[in-house]
Design a protein around this motif. Structure first.
Motif, PDB file in Angstrom:
ATOM      1  N   MET A 142      41.186 -30.948  32.481  1.00  0.00           N
ATOM      2  CA  MET A 142      42.453 -30.194  32.389  1.00  0.00           C
ATOM      3  C   MET A 142      42.311 -28.781  32.970  1.00  0.00           C
ATOM      4  SD  MET A 142      44.673 -32.208  30.875  1.00  0.00           S
ATOM      5  CE  MET A 142      45.903 -31.235  30.006  1.00  0.00           C
ATOM      6  N   THR A 143      41.292 -28.578  33.756  1.00  0.00           N
ATOM      7  CA  THR A 143      41.018 -27.234  34.281  1.00  0.00           C
ATOM      8  C   THR A 143      42.115 -26.744  35.233  1.00  0.00           C
ATOM      9  OG1 THR A 143      39.676 -28.214  36.038  1.00  0.00           O
ATOM     10  CG2 THR A 143      38.531 -27.494  34.039  1.00  0.00           C
ATOM     11  N   HIS A 144      42.860 -27.693  35.826  1.00  0.00           N
ATOM     12  CA  HIS A 144      43.910 -27.264  36.755  1.00  0.00           C
ATOM     13  C   HIS A 144      45.054 -26.548  36.031  1.00  0.00           C
ATOM     14  CE1 HIS A 144      45.178 -31.142  35.203  1.00  0.00           C
ATOM     15  NE2 HIS A 144      46.421 -30.896  35.638  1.00  0.00           N
ATOM     16  N   LEU A 145      45.018 -26.578  34.721  1.00  0.00           N
ATOM     17  CA  LEU A 145      46.043 -25.880  33.947  1.00  0.00           C
ATOM     18  C   LEU A 145      45.501 -24.650  33.231  1.00  0.00           C
ATOM     19  CD1 LEU A 145      48.000 -28.913  32.466  1.00  0.00           C
ATOM     20  CD2 LEU A 145      48.644 -27.454  34.373  1.00  0.00           C
ATOM     21  N   MET A 146      44.304 -24.271  33.585  1.00  0.00           N
ATOM     22  CA  MET A 146      43.746 -23.052  32.998  1.00  0.00           C
ATOM     23  C   MET A 146      44.357 -21.825  33.679  1.00  0.00           C
ATOM     24  SD  MET A 146      39.728 -24.080  32.531  1.00  0.00           S
ATOM     25  CE  MET A 146      39.361 -22.504  31.797  1.00  0.00           C
ATOM     26  N   VAL A 147      44.301 -20.671  33.037  1.00  0.00           N
ATOM     27  CA  VAL A 147      44.885 -19.439  33.562  1.00  0.00           C
ATOM     28  C   VAL A 147      43.857 -18.316  33.557  1.00  0.00           C
ATOM     29  CG1 VAL A 147      47.227 -20.031  32.859  1.00  0.00           C
ATOM     30  CG2 VAL A 147      45.757 -18.756  31.290  1.00  0.00           C
ATOM     31  N   ASP A 148      44.108 -17.368  34.454  1.00  0.00           N
ATOM     32  CA  ASP A 148      43.297 -16.150  34.498  1.00  0.00           C
ATOM     33  C   ASP A 148      44.251 -14.988  34.747  1.00  0.00           C
ATOM     34  OD1 ASP A 148      41.519 -14.127  34.793  1.00  0.00           O
ATOM     35  OD2 ASP A 148      40.648 -14.842  36.687  1.00  0.00           O
ATOM     36  N   PHE A 149      44.519 -14.217  33.744  1.00  0.00           N
ATOM     37  CA  PHE A 149      45.474 -13.116  33.824  1.00  0.00           C
ATOM     38  C   PHE A 149      44.789 -11.769  34.020  1.00  0.00           C
ATOM     39  CE2 PHE A 149      48.517 -15.784  31.094  1.00  0.00           C
ATOM     40  CZ  PHE A 149      49.084 -16.340  32.247  1.00  0.00           C
ATOM     41  N   SER A 150      43.610 -11.760  34.574  1.00  0.00           N
ATOM     42  CA  SER A 150      42.886 -10.490  34.741  1.00  0.00           C
ATOM     43  C   SER A 150      43.644  -9.555  35.694  1.00  0.00           C
ATOM     44  CB  SER A 150      41.471 -10.759  35.259  1.00  0.00           C
ATOM     45  OG  SER A 150      41.526 -11.481  36.494  1.00  0.00           O
ATOM     46  N   GLN A 151      44.188 -10.122  36.802  1.00  0.00           N
ATOM     47  CA  GLN A 151      44.935  -9.273  37.730  1.00  0.00           C
ATOM     48  C   GLN A 151      46.212  -8.749  37.086  1.00  0.00           C
ATOM     49  OE1 GLN A 151      45.606 -11.495  41.319  1.00  0.00           O
ATOM     50  NE2 GLN A 151      43.525 -11.160  42.083  1.00  0.00           N
ATOM     51  N   GLU A 152      46.883  -9.653  36.355  1.00  0.00           N
ATOM     52  CA  GLU A 152      48.117  -9.233  35.692  1.00  0.00           C
ATOM     53  C   GLU A 152      47.833  -8.164  34.642  1.00  0.00           C
ATOM     54  OE1 GLU A 152      47.290 -12.245  36.428  1.00  0.00           O
ATOM     55  OE2 GLU A 152      48.942 -12.989  37.690  1.00  0.00           O
ATOM     56  N   ARG A 153      46.711  -8.320  33.949  1.00  0.00           N
ATOM     57  CA  ARG A 153      46.357  -7.291  32.958  1.00  0.00           C
ATOM     58  C   ARG A 153      46.111  -5.948  33.640  1.00  0.00           C
ATOM     59  NH1 ARG A 153      43.722 -11.585  30.209  1.00  0.00           N
ATOM     60  NH2 ARG A 153      41.801 -11.234  31.374  1.00  0.00           N
ATOM     61  N   GLN A 154      45.474  -6.019  34.821  1.00  0.00           N
ATOM     62  CA  GLN A 154      45.244  -4.777  35.551  1.00  0.00           C
ATOM     63  C   GLN A 154      46.577  -4.145  35.969  1.00  0.00           C
ATOM     64  OE1 GLN A 154      42.662  -5.664  38.806  1.00  0.00           O
ATOM     65  NE2 GLN A 154      40.830  -5.960  37.531  1.00  0.00           N
ATOM     66  N   ILE A 155      47.509  -4.995  36.403  1.00  0.00           N
ATOM     67  CA  ILE A 155      48.823  -4.478  36.787  1.00  0.00           C
ATOM     68  C   ILE A 155      49.522  -3.859  35.591  1.00  0.00           C
ATOM     69  CG2 ILE A 155      51.125  -5.142  37.591  1.00  0.00           C
ATOM     70  CD1 ILE A 155      49.777  -7.234  39.357  1.00  0.00           C
ATOM     71  N   LEU A 156      49.480  -4.537  34.472  1.00  0.00           N
ATOM     72  CA  LEU A 156      50.120  -4.007  33.267  1.00  0.00           C
ATOM     73  C   LEU A 156      49.479  -2.691  32.842  1.00  0.00           C
ATOM     74  CD1 LEU A 156      50.634  -7.274  31.182  1.00  0.00           C
ATOM     75  CD2 LEU A 156      52.400  -5.879  32.262  1.00  0.00           C
ATOM     76  N   GLN A 157      48.171  -2.618  33.040  1.00  0.00           N
ATOM     77  CA  GLN A 157      47.490  -1.381  32.656  1.00  0.00           C
ATOM     78  C   GLN A 157      47.835  -0.219  33.583  1.00  0.00           C
ATOM     79  OE1 GLN A 157      43.432  -2.685  32.689  1.00  0.00           O
ATOM     80  NE2 GLN A 157      43.500  -3.557  30.621  1.00  0.00           N
TER      81      GLN A 157
END
Length: 508
Positions: A142-157
């Motif tokens: 099910m790895t194709h449904l995993m997420v990585d929000f590191s970039q989004e977190r950087q944007i939010l920060q």
């Protein structure tokens, strides 16, 4: 003693002006403080709304992703369950066939054995176990449904307040006031390629210097200006000054206002003086109409004895006007404010009304338009000593041009009972230019600025705009600057006044 009083008066005037200036600044500070509180509250509310909107978007995205994972789980589970069911059925049939084949080995009769062997062979050939794929149709990955929000977190920060454009700078030297138009020019203190447009705000005032908070008109707004200058045209200059300020806007927010600039917009403003008009004239502010029934009414006049040379100068407006013209608005004479029931100012065939503002100096301009069916009218100026039986242009105290559309059409200049026929068409609007100090009174076609006629006379007394009308009406346009075209023509056309020497003289 007198010199000390004069010095003290100057000190008092200086202190009063300084106190007025400080009070205006206090009002500005109070308004700014109130604005800070109101704007801070509004910004906090908007910030809450923006973050609530972000939270709402995140919740929606999360819900969508959860649904995607559940749908993928259900799809794979259904595929595996179906494959598992097929395998179980195949295994059950295969075990049954295996047991039958094992029992067939114990058959002693050759014929029965052969029959059983054929049956087993046929069943094996058709058995689902041999057609079954032994590879799972789907994986447990099910790895194709995993997420990585590191970039989004950087944007939010990196979230921060919007970049606000800096305040523009209005350049008074590049601003132009002419022909009842104002061109305002400004520049940015530094280049900003994200500016989308500018907002210009302006208001009329009678106070020089910094704009005042109290007793001022509201700012008027011109939005979505793409360039760095703007021209307001068709203005009526009924105030001494105009305040201007401008702000820059990007796609999201407007910046600070520029420092305000005050430009001078003085012009002659006057109304028709109802108390100086003939009883057969209906007068209202800047309009006059002949009324054979006595349109002014018996109760609208001022009663008193004829006082030749006196004009009660007043305004008919029901509200105060903000404009303060350069000529002095004065009351001349001492007629008591009683009800006038007799014809004591203009009478007989002198269907005359004067302006309520005396011209004592400077250059001034106004325009007059006659009704299409007007039979006879005159436009000009007169001394305040114009007698009650006097008609414009028939004395040495008045100058005018006269239009007659009754029986025969005539267009002429008149002064001191002398007439000069004008070989030009009567224009739709007549412009009047009065140069008091230069001793010149000129009439123009207000649209084309063609010179119609010029008087040269040394004015020895203040003059009032004068109008005569019979069987028709006139309307005035005041609060106008001397048009640039007229100023230019005055320089080039002065030589033409020699042809009018028969009407030009020095009046005492």
């Amino acid at each position: 003693m007198d010199s000390q009083k004069e010095a003290l008066q100057r000190i008092i005037s200086t202190l009063a002006n300084k106190n007025d200036e400080i009070q205006n600044f206090i009002d500005t500070l109070n308004q700014t403080l109130k604005g800070v509180q109101e704007n801070s509250s509004n910004i906090l509310s908007e910030l809450d709304e923006e973050f609530d909107s972000l939270y709402s978007i995140l919740d929606e995205v999360k819900e969508s992703m959860i649904n995607s994972i559940k749908q993928e789980q259900a799809r794979k589970s259904q595929e595996l369950q179906s494959q598992l069911s097929q395998c179980n059925n195949a295994l059950e049939n295969s075990e049954e066939l295996l047991e039958f084949a094992t029992r067939s080995l114990d058959i002693k009769e050759p014929e029965e054995f052969s029959k059983a062997a054929r049956q087993i062979k046929d069943r094996v050939t058709m058995a689902s176990a041999f057609r079954l794929s032994l590879k799972p149709k789907v994986s447990d990955n099910m790895t194709h449904l995993m997420v990585d929000f590191s970039q989004e977190r950087q944007i939010l920060q990196t979230l921060k307040f919007l970049p606000v454009p800096k305040a523009p700078e209005i350049d008074p030297v590049e601003c132009l006031v002419a022909d009842n138009s104002v061109t305002v020019a400004w520049r940015m203190p530094e280049e900003d390629n994200k500016i989308d447009h500018f907002i210009l705000e302006y208001r009329k005032t009678n106070f020089d210097g910094l704009p005042r908070v109290k007793d001022e008109r509201c700012w008027e707004i011109v939005d979505n200006i793409k360039g760095t200058e703007y021209t307001l045209s068709g203005l009526k200059f009924d105030s001494k000054y105009m305040n201007f300020r401008v702000r820059a806007c990007n796609k999201a927010v407007a910046g600070e206002y520029s420092d305000p600039v005050t430009l001078e917009t003085k012009a002659l403003n006057f109304n028709l003086d109802n108390s100086s008009s003939h009883l057969n004239l209906r007068v209202e502010d800047t309009c006059v109409e002949w009324d054979p029934t006595g349109g002014k009414g018996q109760d609208s006049k001022i009663k008193g004895k004829e006082n030749k040379g006196s004009v009660h100068v007043t305004s008919l407006k029901k509200h105060s006007r903000s404009g303060t013209p350069s000529p002095k608005r004065t009351s001349v004479g001492s007629r008591p404010p009683a009800v006038r029931g007799s014809r004591d100012r203009f009478t007989g065939e002198s269907y005359t009304v004067l302006g309520d503002t005396a011209i004592e100096s400077g250059q001034h301009y106004w325009e007059v338009k006659a009704q299409k069916d007007c039979k006879s009218y005159s436009v000009g100026v007169a001394y305040k000593t114009l007698g009650k039986f006097d008609q414009l242009g028939k004395t040495n105290t008045s100058w005018c041009i006269h239009v007659n559309n009754w029986l025969q059409n005539t267009f002429a200049a008149k002064h001191n009972n002398k007439v000069k026929a004008l070989d030009v068409a009567v224009p739709e609007r007549i412009g009047v230019f009065c140069d008091f100090d230069g001793g010149q009174l000129s009439f123009y076609d207000a649209n084309s600025k063609q010179l119609l006629y010029s008087f040269k006379a040394k004015f020895t007394q203040p003059v009032l705009p004068g109008f005569m009308v019979w069987c028709g009406g006139l309307s005035l346009s005041t609060g106008m600057q001397v048009p640039s075209a007229v100023r230019t023509l005055q320089k080039s056309e002065n030589g033409m006044t020699g042809s009018t020497s028969s009407l030009n003289n020095i009046t005492q």
